[in-house]
Write an enzyme that holds these catalytic residues in place. Structure first.
Site, PDB file in Angstrom:
ATOM      1  N   ALA A 162      31.264  13.565 -30.058  1.00 13.27           N
ATOM      2  CA  ALA A 162      30.573  14.462 -31.146  1.00 13.27           C
ATOM      3  C   ALA A 162      31.535  14.458 -32.219  1.00 13.27           C
ATOM      4  CB  ALA A 162      30.200  15.990 -30.357  1.00 13.27           C
ATOM      5  N   GLY A 172      30.616  12.950 -26.232  1.00 14.21           N
ATOM      6  CA  GLY A 172      29.070  12.712 -26.310  1.00 14.21           C
ATOM      7  C   GLY A 172      28.618  11.240 -26.414  1.00 14.21           C
ATOM      8  N   GLU A 211      28.299  10.546 -23.011  1.00 15.88           N
ATOM      9  CA  GLU A 211      26.996  11.110 -22.409  1.00 15.88           C
ATOM     10  C   GLU A 211      25.760  10.539 -22.974  1.00 15.88           C
ATOM     11  OE1 GLU A 211      27.969  15.845 -22.128  1.00 15.88           O
ATOM     12  OE2 GLU A 211      28.233  14.726 -23.803  1.00 15.88           O
ATOM     13  N   GLU A 213      36.222  16.927 -23.513  1.00 14.79           N
ATOM     14  CA  GLU A 213      36.140  18.126 -24.191  1.00 14.79           C
ATOM     15  C   GLU A 213      36.942  19.204 -23.696  1.00 14.79           C
ATOM     16  OE1 GLU A 213      32.112  15.764 -23.942  1.00 14.79           O
ATOM     17  OE2 GLU A 213      33.735  15.971 -22.909  1.00 14.79           O
TER      18      GLU A 213
END
Length: 256
Positions: free
Chosen positions: A64, A107, A110, A130
């Site tokens: 992200a 992300g 994911e 993370e």
């Protein structure tokens, strides 16, 4: 407005390429907005049967965009409701083939796990780092990684922040195939074109049934599978496929 993704079609395959190379395709809000819109447009296009989602050689997506959230608080995160877009990705009915090379982290990992078949370059690196930022995965990383690799590997990756090599990811069941770096995109397209030749409704129902196995108890999954199997006998493609097999010819599937 910057083009955070690139879109093209090849035959019956819709191709989406993440397009923030300087940021290693970090997933900001605008990219996710454009990505979801493109996926949904391809999903409703009757001329397309499969979707390929690709990054670049250096990165599928490095995570992200931290600049989007570093100063955020709980209220802002709730109001942003960013995970609603991830739910829309989960509901895409056509198969999504991921073409992954380089960094596939946070992300990005994911997002990759929302895809159905994952073709990885031998240079690919996978992880959920993370924890190094004082947070944890929030777009399904703790759930999908555990289901893909098992508890032991998921705990190791998520709690330590370490990465998996392409070979480790293949051995753990996280990716479908590993190929040389120069072939990761062409192999994904080859897989997509193979699927595009199959009966569209059978492909769609098969994807639904596999996902059901991933998410429910065996008895419920078996019941769901049988219902979809029966439904396919109402299609012209079922008759064409079996007739072609008997006549020893290639079937012509129309999606009817």
């Amino acid at each position: 407005m910057a083009e955070e993704i690139l879109i093209e079609t090849q035959d019956r395959v819709g191709v989406i390429t993440l397009n923030r190379p300087k940021q290693l395709n970090a997933l900001n809000l605008e990219l996710m907005k454009q990505l979801v819109a493109a996926l949904e447009a391809f999903d409703t296009d009757d001329n397309l049967r499969v979707i390929v989602l690709a990054g670049g050689e250096r990165a599928f997506a490095a995570g992200a965009d931290i600049n989007d959230m570093a100063d955020s608080n709980v209220v802002e995160q709730v109001k942003r409701n960013q995970f609603a877009r991830w739910e829309r990705i989960r509901r895409i009915s056509k198969p999504i083939v991921a073409a992954v090379s380089g960094h596939c982290l946070g992300g990005g990992c994911e997002l990759m796990m929302h895809c159905d078949i994952i073709i990885a370059s031998e240079t690919a690196q996978f992880g959920q780092p993370e924890i190094n930022l004082g947070v944890m995965p929030g777009a399904g990383g703790t759930q999908r990684l555990t289901r893909a690799t098992g508890k032991a590997t998921a705990m190791d990756v998520i709690l330590t922040g370490r990465t998996l090599s392409a070979a480790e990811a293949l051995a753990a069941g996280l990716v479908s195939r590993v190929v040389p770096k120069e072939h990761f995109f062409s192999e994904a397209m080859k897989v997509a074109r193979t699927i595009a030749q199959k009966a569209p409704l059978a492909v769609r129902f098969a994807k639904e049934s596999v996902l059901k196995a991933h998410e429910t108890a065996l008895s419920e999954g078996l019941e769901y599978e049988r219902k979809l199997f029966y439904l396919l006998f109402a299609t012209q493609d079922q008759r064409e496929g079996m007739k072609a097999f008997i006549e020893k010819r290639k079937p012509n599937f129309t999606g009817e």
